[in-house]
Every structure is written in C-alpha cells, then in structure tokens.
Design an enzyme around this catalytic site. Structure first.
Site, PDB file in Angstrom:
ATOM      1  N   ASN A   1      -0.399   4.558  -0.068  1.00 29.27           N
ATOM      2  CA  ASN A   1      -1.006   5.810   0.406  1.00 29.27           C
ATOM      3  C   ASN A   1      -1.747   5.684   1.738  1.00 29.27           C
ATOM      4  O   ASN A   1      -2.536   6.558   2.101  1.00 29.27           O
ATOM      5  CB  ASN A   1      -1.941   6.387  -0.669  1.00 29.27           C
ATOM      6  CG  ASN A   1      -3.090   5.436  -0.970  1.00 29.27           C
ATOM      7  OD1 ASN A   1      -3.085   4.291  -0.496  1.00 29.27           O
ATOM      8  ND2 ASN A   1      -4.067   5.893  -1.709  1.00 29.27           N
TER       9      ASN A   1
ATOM     10  N   ASP B   1       0.848  -1.187   0.000  1.00 22.38           N
ATOM     11  CA  ASP B   1       0.000   0.000   0.000  1.00 22.38           C
ATOM     12  C   ASP B   1       0.886   1.240   0.000  1.00 22.38           C
ATOM     13  O   ASP B   1       1.764   1.372   0.849  1.00 22.38           O
ATOM     14  CB  ASP B   1      -0.887  -0.052   1.261  1.00 22.38           C
ATOM     15  CG  ASP B   1      -1.700   1.217   1.429  1.00 22.38           C
ATOM     16  OD1 ASP B   1      -1.947   1.908   0.418  1.00 22.38           O
ATOM     17  OD2 ASP B   1      -2.089   1.507   2.584  1.00 22.38           O
TER      18      ASP B   1
ATOM     19  N   ASP C   1      -1.698  -1.188  -3.908  1.00 22.98           N
ATOM     20  CA  ASP C   1      -2.002  -0.418  -5.112  1.00 22.98           C
ATOM     21  C   ASP C   1      -0.835  -0.460  -6.089  1.00 22.98           C
ATOM     22  O   ASP C   1       0.234  -1.007  -5.785  1.00 22.98           O
ATOM     23  CB  ASP C   1      -2.364   1.035  -4.733  1.00 22.98           C
ATOM     24  CG  ASP C   1      -1.383   1.603  -3.729  1.00 22.98           C
ATOM     25  OD1 ASP C   1      -0.166   1.517  -3.982  1.00 22.98           O
ATOM     26  OD2 ASP C   1      -1.820   2.102  -2.653  1.00 22.98           O
TER      27      ASP C   1
ATOM     28  N   HIS D   1      -4.250 -17.274  -5.603  1.00 27.08           N
ATOM     29  CA  HIS D   1      -5.132 -16.512  -4.720  1.00 27.08           C
ATOM     30  C   HIS D   1      -6.436 -17.236  -4.394  1.00 27.08           C
ATOM     31  O   HIS D   1      -7.266 -16.700  -3.675  1.00 27.08           O
ATOM     32  CB  HIS D   1      -5.445 -15.170  -5.381  1.00 27.08           C
ATOM     33  CG  HIS D   1      -6.211 -15.376  -6.663  1.00 27.08           C
ATOM     34  ND1 HIS D   1      -5.642 -15.996  -7.761  1.00 27.08           N
ATOM     35  CD2 HIS D   1      -7.478 -15.104  -7.003  1.00 27.08           C
ATOM     36  CE1 HIS D   1      -6.544 -16.081  -8.714  1.00 27.08           C
ATOM     37  NE2 HIS D   1      -7.675 -15.553  -8.291  1.00 27.08           N
ATOM     38  N   ASP D   2      -6.654 -18.417  -4.951  1.00 26.47           N
ATOM     39  CA  ASP D   2      -7.921 -19.134  -4.733  1.00 26.47           C
ATOM     40  C   ASP D   2      -7.785 -20.336  -3.814  1.00 26.47           C
ATOM     41  O   ASP D   2      -8.755 -21.081  -3.629  1.00 26.47           O
ATOM     42  CB  ASP D   2      -8.469 -19.639  -6.080  1.00 26.47           C
ATOM     43  CG  ASP D   2      -8.995 -18.516  -6.943  1.00 26.47           C
ATOM     44  OD1 ASP D   2      -9.436 -17.486  -6.386  1.00 26.47           O
ATOM     45  OD2 ASP D   2      -8.979 -18.657  -8.176  1.00 26.47           O
TER      46      ASP D   2
ATOM     47  N   ASP E   1      -9.536 -15.853 -17.166  1.00 27.54           N
ATOM     48  CA  ASP E   1     -10.220 -16.271 -15.948  1.00 27.54           C
ATOM     49  C   ASP E   1     -11.481 -17.080 -16.265  1.00 27.54           C
ATOM     50  O   ASP E   1     -12.323 -16.631 -17.056  1.00 27.54           O
ATOM     51  CB  ASP E   1     -10.616 -15.006 -15.169  1.00 27.54           C
ATOM     52  CG  ASP E   1     -11.349 -15.321 -13.887  1.00 27.54           C
ATOM     53  OD1 ASP E   1     -10.693 -15.790 -12.945  1.00 27.54           O
ATOM     54  OD2 ASP E   1     -12.581 -15.103 -13.816  1.00 27.54           O
TER      55      ASP E   1
ATOM     56  N   ASP F   1      -4.191   3.806   2.796  1.00 26.02           N
ATOM     57  CA  ASP F   1      -5.619   3.463   2.941  1.00 26.02           C
ATOM     58  C   ASP F   1      -5.823   1.985   3.266  1.00 26.02           C
ATOM     59  O   ASP F   1      -6.950   1.502   3.344  1.00 26.02           O
ATOM     60  CB  ASP F   1      -6.412   3.861   1.683  1.00 26.02           C
ATOM     61  CG  ASP F   1      -6.015   3.049   0.456  1.00 26.02           C
ATOM     62  OD1 ASP F   1      -5.071   2.237   0.545  1.00 26.02           O
ATOM     63  OD2 ASP F   1      -6.663   3.227  -0.592  1.00 26.02           O
TER      64      ASP F   1
ATOM     65  N   GLU G   1      -7.386 -20.449 -17.196  1.00 29.66           N
ATOM     66  CA  GLU G   1      -7.667 -21.018 -15.879  1.00 29.66           C
ATOM     67  C   GLU G   1      -8.638 -22.163 -16.109  1.00 29.66           C
ATOM     68  O   GLU G   1      -9.735 -21.954 -16.625  1.00 29.66           O
ATOM     69  CB  GLU G   1      -8.325 -19.990 -14.964  1.00 29.66           C
ATOM     70  CG  GLU G   1      -8.564 -20.582 -13.585  1.00 29.66           C
ATOM     71  CD  GLU G   1      -9.631 -19.877 -12.769  1.00 29.66           C
ATOM     72  OE1 GLU G   1      -9.590 -19.987 -11.541  1.00 29.66           O
ATOM     73  OE2 GLU G   1     -10.521 -19.239 -13.338  1.00 29.66           O
TER      74      GLU G   1
ATOM     75  N   ASP H   1      -5.094 -10.135 -16.060  1.00 28.27           N
ATOM     76  CA  ASP H   1      -6.141 -11.112 -15.803  1.00 28.27           C
ATOM     77  C   ASP H   1      -7.415 -10.676 -16.518  1.00 28.27           C
ATOM     78  O   ASP H   1      -7.976  -9.628 -16.199  1.00 28.27           O
ATOM     79  CB  ASP H   1      -6.382 -11.135 -14.272  1.00 28.27           C
ATOM     80  CG  ASP H   1      -6.815 -12.484 -13.772  1.00 28.27           C
ATOM     81  OD1 ASP H   1      -7.577 -13.148 -14.480  1.00 28.27           O
ATOM     82  OD2 ASP H   1      -6.396 -12.856 -12.654  1.00 28.27           O
TER      83      ASP H   1
HETATM   84  C1  GLC Z   1     -11.556 -17.381 -10.957  1.00 31.40           C
HETATM   85  C2  GLC Z   1     -10.706 -16.505 -10.079  1.00 31.40           C
HETATM   86  C3  GLC Z   1     -11.386 -16.336  -8.768  1.00 31.40           C
HETATM   87  C4  GLC Z   1     -12.711 -15.671  -9.008  1.00 31.40           C
HETATM   88  C5  GLC Z   1     -13.546 -16.443 -10.019  1.00 31.40           C
HETATM   89  C6  GLC Z   1     -14.666 -15.610 -10.529  1.00 31.40           C
HETATM   90  O1  GLC Z   1     -11.684 -18.660 -10.435  1.00 31.40           O
HETATM   91  O2  GLC Z   1      -9.423 -17.032  -9.974  1.00 31.40           O
HETATM   92  O3  GLC Z   1     -10.636 -15.599  -7.850  1.00 31.40           O
HETATM   93  O4  GLC Z   1     -13.423 -15.579  -7.806  1.00 31.40           O
HETATM   94  O5  GLC Z   1     -12.798 -16.795 -11.163  1.00 31.40           O
HETATM   95  O6  GLC Z   1     -14.191 -14.602 -11.367  1.00 31.40           O
HETATM   96 CA    CA Z   2      -3.548   2.121  -1.201  1.00 30.73          CA
END
Ligand code: GLC
Ligand code: CA
Length: 591
Positions: free
Chosen positions: A63, A61, A69, A361-362, A240, A65, A294, A138
């Site tokens: 700034n 981050d 970013d 991230h999933d 995605d 918040d 994906e 993405d």
């Molecule tokens: C993909 C992304 C996931 C998102 C989902 C809906 O699986 O990796 O994070 O929630 O698509 O877009």
């Molecule tokens: Ca920020």
C-alpha cells in the site's frame, strides 16, 4: 540411481497432470509406491520440511507506506511456491508499537496495524495452505510490550490482579540485584517505575518487560492464546528466546563478567522443563504442529533435554555455535565451522533433532559472513552455502533473500540504522566514551539491519519493494541482484537454489541419512558423505577464493559416481582427486 529415476517419473507425471490437465488412468501403477521414502520408518513431516523465513516488514509493501505487509506476502505467494519450500515462518505479525520490530507485542490476538487485518491473515493462511505450504508463527513469550494491557494493569498498582504477570522489585528492598539487559542503553535490566515505586525486569529493551512464568494465570492465558492461533490452522510455533522464561526468582548475585556467558545464567532456568511439559500436555501435544526453540541452552545435554522425543517438550531447537563463528570481519577458520557442525550432528545422530541455518533476521547475510560477497564470488559462494544448508542433517531454516544472493548493506552512518540493538548500543558506547569508530566498523559487518533491508524484487525504483519511502534503505546492488532478473537466468543463484531444494526433497539420504565428515582439519574444503540404505551422497565444498586439488578419501568408491549438482559447469573426479574451482560445490551420487 533407482530413486532418481522414480523421482523423475513421479515429477513427469506431476508435470503432465498440470500441463495437460489429465489425471493418470486406472491401471497406471501408483507411482507413489516407488517413492524413495517407502523404506523410511517413522517419517516425520517437520524433519522433511524446508522452512523459508519471511521478514514481513521487508518482504513486500502493498500500500505504499514503505512497510512490508500481509497483502504484500499474499501477492508473492506464487514466487514463494516456486521455491519448492514447504513451510513459511513469519517473524511476529501481532499488534506492536515496534520498539523491536514486532518482538514487543501489545496484543497477541491481533495483527499489527502496519501489516494488515485478521482478514488478511486468514487469506494468507488459506493461500499458503492451497499451495501446500505450512505456516509457523513466532511466539514471543519471554516478554510483552510495555503497551500490552497486562503491563498497563500490572504497573498501575501493587495490588493489581495483573501485578504478578511481570517481575517487580519494590524500592524499599533497596537497589535490585544487577541483571544485564541485551538492549538497554545502560545494559541494566531493571527499570525504575515511579507509579508504584518499584523496578521491573526487562532482559531486552525497557519497552519489553519480562513476563512472570511462575504465575500459572499468566501461563494459562498464554496457552489459551496459543490455542486461538492453532485453531485457526497454523502449523507450528517458533518459541522466541524461550530458554530465558524461567527466572531465578531468588535474584542471586552472579559473578563479575557473567554477562559474557549469559546463556549459562539466563538460559534453562529451574522450571523451564516443567513449563514445556505443561505446554505440551495442554496445547501443542494436541495438534500436529512443529515447535522450534530459539536457543538450545549452553550444552549438548541442554539441547537434548529440550527436543528428545521421549521428553515431550519441543520438536527441535537451534543453537548459536555456528553463528558465533564468523563475527570477525577478517574471516573465520573453516575447520572451526566444520567441527561445530560435526559435534552437533554426532550428538543428535540417534536422538533428537535440530534446525540447520546460516542466517536469520538477527545476524548478517550468510554470503557476507560465511561466503565472499565481492562481485567475483558472491554468486558462487551463495550457491555453495545453499548447498551446505540443504545437504546437512536437520531441518533447513532459510532466510528470505539469501536465495537471490542478497548481501550486507554495510551502513556506516548511525542515521541509517533502524535496529534498537544497534541504536542503544551506540548510545552506550558514547556514554562510556568508548571507541566509536571501532563500534561502527563492527556494526557495519554484524548489525541485524544487514538482513533486514527490503527484498529485491526487480530493477525498478526501491527494488520493487514499495512505491513509497522504504522504512530502511534498499541495498544499492538491487539492479543486479533481484528476483525478476534471476528468474530469467538459468544460472542464477535463485535457479540453483531451486535445484538444491528439489534435490533435498527427493533424497532420503540428505534428510535422514548418516553424516560422515572427511579431512576435518582441511583448511579450505568441507567434504562429507550422507548415506541412507543404498543411497550415498558425497558433498564437497571449496570454501576458498582459490583452486584446490582435493584428494578424495580412498574409502569412498567413486568409480561409478554421478555428478548431480554443481555451481560450475565442470567437475571431474580423476584418480580419486578433484580439481575444485573457487567456491565450487559439487554433489555426487556414489554407487
Ligand atoms: C529473539 C529475536 C530477536 C528479538 C529478541 C527479543 O532473539 O529473534 O529478533 O530482538 O528475541 O524478542
Ligand atoms: Ca505497507
């Protein structure tokens, strides 16, 4: 041996250039000629690349918040470069009300307010390119946000020119054929919308209406938008949830329990390939970019149909079979993991290409899921898992923070969670009167928030991620697990990561070589040989908390083997056997 030597010479020249500011004089033989890669035919940059995934919301981050970013990422470009990776993949950075952290896009041609401005983006792209790092964005194209202008128009009237940008079911047809939603509180993918007395389809949350790819106007708008970003100079696209875009628009009824096998019903729809070929012809095929899907359908044949070169659709895909192993907090069976990796590798040995990953991230943190994140083994098992990713065939996709050995935070209060998937599933469990404790115990381990906690930069407050209130809690282990401390420690997880990255980058065998597994049923050890021409690399990984005396296959000539990397100081092959310490990884060059 030859390539290691030339690699060392090459890096010495590179180092001396930077150290002494000299350019090699004429007459000095061109070191590139000795590159170990000269013998490789049809080299492809995205096969040789290592992709580093940045979750922008949690990276840095700038700034105060509490939200990461683009300027935060810019301030860490030298760190990113120091890792030795080649490509950065950013999770969505486009305008979004953040129902699903950017996977609900309200304007595909603008930057999310919290993340910054288009100028910031341009500076970020430039800063990456100056450092020879490529950028993958993405593309969330299965659905948009309900706050996208297309959807606002679409829902406004049945005769809107945007009506067919989405999937609608008019109420006079009766209740829609049931469709399962991943994120909906009631798992119902049809949401009634009063304005036009119709239901719209949303496979994900009700704020993520599914786009209607049958409509060529929508497709053309999307291709134009892709060109907009590609013309800015980005280097790749992550598609995605793309396997879901082509729907069965006859809305047939699916058999009971179909949602347990959802990819079979939702994935690889009737027109998917024709959309991908059209996209390749009109957009992606015109640029030197990498495309990655994906999801890869539900069979090996599905995956091949997406990525085989002659199909001219996508460059690579990632399947979820590895991810599906290890969801039980009690652990998993190593042979199952080995069999999945091996099955996919064999199928793609001669054709097609895949991504290799253990986290994103999933899913939970890789060390918590596949390693052992207790204090005794967190570091060694993190190193071992990095070794696995960097020594397999396929393009490594590596999630930010794993290079530090970051681990699951294990939230146990619902108030701490931020992910819509967990929050809505919680409501669902409550409404159905199901076992809340069991649900919370499961989420603690598998929740996506585990990988989304702030990146741990240093031992200062909030791990140096923000001077404000972080949008999600920082893992309390940050005083010990952080980039600053690890940069100073030659034995850190981070230091090891850089070494294994450099090893992969210098080795044609690790990138292009064949893969041969030994003792696939061995319960603790994963052992394989990667070979390309004369170069042979043997990898032995002890996936256990115990010492293992492992007999190496007699067919491997270990007499002149040379240890090139290990996560412990010692390792020795004696009488064709090796004593492995807990979670030890060893990489040998075999001659
Ligand atoms: C993909 C992304 C996931 C998102 C989902 C809906 O699986 O990796 O994070 O929630 O698509 O877009
Ligand atoms: Ca920020």
């Amino acid at each position: 041996m030859r390539y290691i030597k030339s690699f060392l010479i090459f890096s010495f020249v590179a180092v001396s250039i930077t150290l002494f500011g000299q350019i090699p004089k004429a007459g000095v033989p061109n070191q590139r000629k000795e590159s170990p890669f000269t013998a490789i035919k049809n080299r492809t940059w995205w096969k040789e690349a290592i992709v580093y995934q940045i979750y922008p919301r949690s990276f840095k981050d700038s700034n105060g918040d509490g939200i990461g970013d683009l300027n935060g990422i810019i301030s860490k470009l030298d760190y990113i470069k120091s890792l030795g990776i080649d490509v950065v993949w950013l999770n969505p950075i486009f305008s979004s009300p953040n129902d699903d952290n950017g996977y609900d896009i309200s304007d595909y041609r603008n930057i999310m307010k919290e993340f910054g401005t288009m100028d910031d983006f341009d500076r970020l792209l430039k800063g990456l390119h100056q450092r020879n790092i490529k950028l993958v964005l993405d593309m969330v194209l299965n659905h948009s946000s309900d706050e996208h202008d297309w959807f606002k128009q679409s829902r406004s009237s049945r005769t809107s020119p945007y009506r067919d940008y989405y999937h609608w079911w008019t109420a006079e047809k009766g209740k829609p054929t049931p469709r399962y939603s991943f994120f909906d509180v009631n798992s119902n993918a049809w949401k009634y919308d009063q304005i036009t007395d119709s239901y719209y389809l949303h496979y994900f949350s009700e704020k993520q209406p599914d786009l209607n790819w049958e409509n060529h106007k929508l497709r053309n708008e999307i291709y134009d938008m892709m060109k907009f970003w590609l013309d800015k100079g980005i280097d790749g696209l992550r598609m995605d949830a793309f396997q879901y875009v082509s729907k069965d628009t006859l809305w047939k009824k699916y058999p009971d329990g179909y949602e347990k096998d959802i990819i079979k019903y939702y994935g690889m729809g009737p027109n998917l390939h024709s959309y991908l070929r059209e996209m390749n012809d009109s957009v992606t095929g015109k640029y030197n970019v990498m495309t990655v899907a994906e999801g890869a359908g539900s069979t090996l044949a599905d995956a091949h149909s997406l990525v085989d070169e002659d199909r001219k659709e996508l460059n690579m895909a990632y399947h979820f079979e590895v991810m599906d192993i290890g969801n039980d907090p009690k652990g998993y069976n190593l042979p199952d993991l080995k069999k999945v990796f091996t099955k996919w590798d064999s199928s793609f040995a001669n054709k097609g290409w895949l991504a290799i990953f253990l986290a994103n991230h999933d899913v939970p943190r890789m060390v918590s899921k596949y390693g052992n994140d207790s204090p005794a083994f967190r570091e060694t098992s993190s190193k071992l898992l990095s070794t696995l990713i960097m020594t397999m065939r396929g393009t490594p996709f590596y999630f930010n923070g794993d290079e530090l050995g970051m681990s699951n935070i294990r939230f146990d209060k619902i108030e701490d969670f931020r992910d819509i998937a967990t929050l809505n599933a919680y409501k669902n469990v409550l409404a159905k009167g199901e076992d809340l404790n069991a649900f919370m115990n499961k989420e603690k381990f598998i929740s996506r928030d585990n990988t989304r906690t702030p990146f741990q930069w240093d031992a200062s407050e909030n791990a140096g991620f923000t001077t404000g209130q972080p949008w999600i809690k920082v893992n309390p282990n940050y005083k010990e697990v952080n980039a600053q401390r690890e940069e100073r420690d030659p034995n850190s997880v981070l230091a090891y990561f850089k070494k294994v990255v450099a090893l992969r980058k210098s080795s044609p065998a690790l990138i292009y070589g064949s893969y041969k597994i030994y003792d696939i049923d061995h319960p603790q050890v994963y052992c394989y040989l990667r070979s390309q021409g004369n170069e042979k690399i043997l990898v032995i990984l002890n996936f256990s908390n115990h010492n293992v005396n492992y007999p190496i296959d007699k067919g491997i000539n270990t007499s002149l083997s040379k240890l090139v990397l290990s996560n412990y100081k010692t390792a020795e092959i004696k009488d064709h056997k090796i004593d492995l310490l807990p979670w030890q990884s060893v990489v040998y060059k075999i001659n």
